[in-house]
Design an enzyme around this catalytic site. Structure first.
Site, PDB file in Angstrom:
ATOM      1  N   CYS A  73     -12.875  10.168   0.416  1.00  0.00           N
ATOM      2  CA  CYS A  73     -12.568   9.939   1.837  1.00  0.00           C
ATOM      3  C   CYS A  73     -11.788  11.117   2.419  1.00  0.00           C
ATOM      4  CB  CYS A  73     -11.700   8.702   1.998  1.00  0.00           C
ATOM      5  SG  CYS A  73     -12.483   7.157   1.550  1.00  0.00           S
ATOM      6  N   GLU A  75      -9.133  11.084   4.268  1.00  0.00           N
ATOM      7  CA  GLU A  75      -7.671  10.956   4.154  1.00  0.00           C
ATOM      8  C   GLU A  75      -7.192  11.482   2.812  1.00  0.00           C
ATOM      9  OE1 GLU A  75      -9.852   8.714   5.162  1.00  0.00           O
ATOM     10  OE2 GLU A  75      -8.939   7.140   6.383  1.00  0.00           O
TER      11      GLU A  75
END
Ligand code: THU
Length: 162
Positions: A73, A75
């Site tokens: 991901c 993040e």
């Protein structure tokens, strides 16, 4: 039996333009970060931008792989970059945004549990909360202050730290 109730609160802004200049700028960095998203499988682009205490900005975008579980991901790409390169420069804020041509995103996309767990660890490590700004290109922006709001039952065990 005792029933416990947990109350959380977060702020919703009608538009990103209601944020202060620094946070608007961070959102724009998250949008720019989507350019390097490698998402040929999901066609779902995610961008993340961290603002550090020094003012430095770190970008991350989702990186997929033909071996699906090998992808990561946006993040965590940004957060692990921070952990590996700038661990002594505290993270003040993280902006996250997403875009797909497959359907309209009308509300902010929240981070997955694994990304929140990683954010939790770094927040504990640096000792100050991270302001997360969930921003979608059209529609509202949500601001969530600190991981306890996001993940009240997060896993953290200080005794594992030695
Ligand atoms: N994704 C993120 O980048 N961040 C999240 O918090 C949730 C999902 C990515 C992973 C995958 O590349 C795509 O979005 C679809 O799940």
């Amino acid at each position: 039996m005792i029933e416990h109730e947990i109350k959380i609160s977060f702020q919703e802004y009608g538009s990103v333009k209601e944020l202060d200049a620094a946070d608007q700028n961070l959102c724009q960095h998250a949008v720019n970060a989507m350019e390097n998203s490698h998402s040929p499988y999901s066609k779902f682009r995610v961008g993340a931008a961290l603002r550090l205490q020094s003012g430095k900005i770190i970008l991350g975008s989702n990186q997929e792989n033909a071996a699906y579980p090998s992808g990561l991901c946006a993040e965590r790409v940004a957060l692990f970059h921070w952990g590996a390169n700038h661990p002594n420069d505290p993270i003040e804020a993280m902006a996250v945004t997403a875009y797909t041509e497959e359907f309209a995103l009308l509300k902010p996309v929240a981070s997955c549990g694994s990304c929140l767990q990683v954010l939790a660890e770094y927040e504990k490590k640096q000792g100050t909360p991270v302001k997360t700004i969930l921003y979608c290109l059209e529609g509202p922006t949500w601001v969530i202050n600190g991981i306890e709001t996001f993940l009240p039952f997060l896993f953290f065990e200080e005794r594992l730290n030695g």
